[in-house]
Design an enzyme around this catalytic site. Structure first.
Site, mmCIF file in Angstrom:
data_model
loop_
_atom_site.group_PDB
_atom_site.id
_atom_site.type_symbol
_atom_site.label_atom_id
_atom_site.label_comp_id
_atom_site.label_asym_id
_atom_site.label_seq_id
_atom_site.Cartn_x
_atom_site.Cartn_y
_atom_site.Cartn_z
ATOM 1 N N SER A 1 -1.225 -36.571 -35.387
ATOM 2 C CA SER A 1 -2.381 -37.173 -34.720
ATOM 3 C C SER A 1 -3.553 -36.204 -34.583
ATOM 4 O O SER A 1 -4.713 -36.628 -34.604
ATOM 5 C CB SER A 1 -1.985 -37.719 -33.346
ATOM 6 O OG SER A 1 -1.366 -36.727 -32.563
ATOM 7 N N HIS B 1 -5.173 -34.446 -29.847
ATOM 8 C CA HIS B 1 -6.204 -35.387 -30.261
ATOM 9 C C HIS B 1 -7.601 -34.786 -30.082
ATOM 10 O O HIS B 1 -8.438 -34.844 -30.992
ATOM 11 C CB HIS B 1 -6.100 -36.678 -29.459
ATOM 12 C CG HIS B 1 -4.864 -37.468 -29.752
ATOM 13 N ND1 HIS B 1 -4.712 -38.791 -29.361
ATOM 14 C CD2 HIS B 1 -3.717 -37.143 -30.408
ATOM 15 C CE1 HIS B 1 -3.538 -39.235 -29.768
ATOM 16 N NE2 HIS B 1 -2.913 -38.244 -30.387
#
Length: 287
Positions: free
Chosen positions: A192, A238
């Site tokens: 991610s 992230h």
């Protein structure tokens, strides 16, 4: 009276130009034009044999970031990245101990391995290997869809080498921020951070090409909402990946042609240096 809009390069939409190919008369920017005996020609006319007397490099059209456009699959690196992630996923299913050996953890005692493990114990490879690990089929499914949707256009726009650097450095930056902020014994894994790096780069590229920003901004907002409100997500990866991807992409497409190399190397070097400094600082703190 409304001012007429200048023509845009047929290979780089959004880049205005007053130059046209002397063969096909399509508008071309300064990155695409190739010297001819009279005027300039576009890379397609040169590649197809329309022109003569060009340098060997004239047959190499370039991306908006200045990378050479090579033949073959335009999404080759994207497909390789997805294949590597899938291979690691099935390898962990076959040998579950790999998960403990490759996941991101600062410093912890692993009862399954019977030893102290972690980045602070010298296992720096976990910063990148963890970015190729996934917990479940839905986990790898969502991330690989993100790589496919975002990665293909970015690879075409940046070129293979620059795109690969963007992906790996975004993954590294996401892991570094997770290592800095998360609990030392909290495991983390997944692509991610790299995917958010691709998302940040997409925002920069769309703005650079003057496309409609609304779809990509909506996607960004949705992913940020999920990042902070979906339980169990490593938001540090992230955010780290997102910032790194935006910085690198700006360095790759934001500067003038004359300063392009300096900005590209500088952006990649800055992200790499900050990631390494972050890891060193956290490692010293855990020592």
């Amino acid at each position: 009276m409304e001012q007429a809009q200048a023509p845009q390069c047929y290979r780089h939409p959004g880049v205005e130009t007053g130059i046209r190919c002397t063969r096909c008369e399509r508008p071309i920017c300064t990155d695409c034009m190739v010297d001819a005996s009279v005027g300039f020609q576009c890379p397609d006319c040169v590649r197809n044999g329309s022109g003569t007397g060009h340098a060997p490099s004239a047959n190499q059209p370039r991306t908006v970031a200045g990378g050479r456009i090579t033949g073959g699959d335009p999404q080759l690196i994207t497909k390789i990245i997805i294949a590597v992630n899938l291979a690691v996923f099935f390898a962990v299913l076959a040998v579950p101990q790999l998960d403990d050996r490759l996941s991101l953890v600062g410093l912890a005692y692993d009862p399954q391995l019977g030893e102290v493990v972690g980045i602070a114990d010298g296992e720096w490879y976990r910063l990148l290997t963890s970015a190729f690990l996934h917990q479940a089929i839905w986990h790898i499914g969502f991330n690989m869809l993100g790589v496919w949707w975002l990665g293909g256009p970015l690879e075409a726009a940046l070129g293979r080498a620059r795109y690969l650097a963007l992906y790996l450095l975004s993954a590294l930056a996401g892991s570094a921020l997770t290592y800095l902020i998360a609990a030392q014994n909290q495991p983390s894994l997944g692509a991610s951070g790299a995917v958010f790096g691709l998302l940040g780069a997409t925002v920069v590229l769309v703005r650079r090409l003057k496309y409609d920003m609304r779809p990509v901004m909506a996607l960004l907002v949705l992913n940020l909402v999920l990042t902070f409100f979906w339980e169990g997500i490593a938001w540090q990866a992230h955010i780290g990946g997102l910032i790194a991807g935006a910085v690198i992409a700006y360095g790759m497409v934001g500067g003038s042609r004359e300063r392009r190399a300096v900005m590209q190397w500088g952006a990649c070097g800055l992200v790499l240096a900050l990631s390494l400094v972050t890891v060193v600082v956290r490692t010293v703190a855990l020592s």
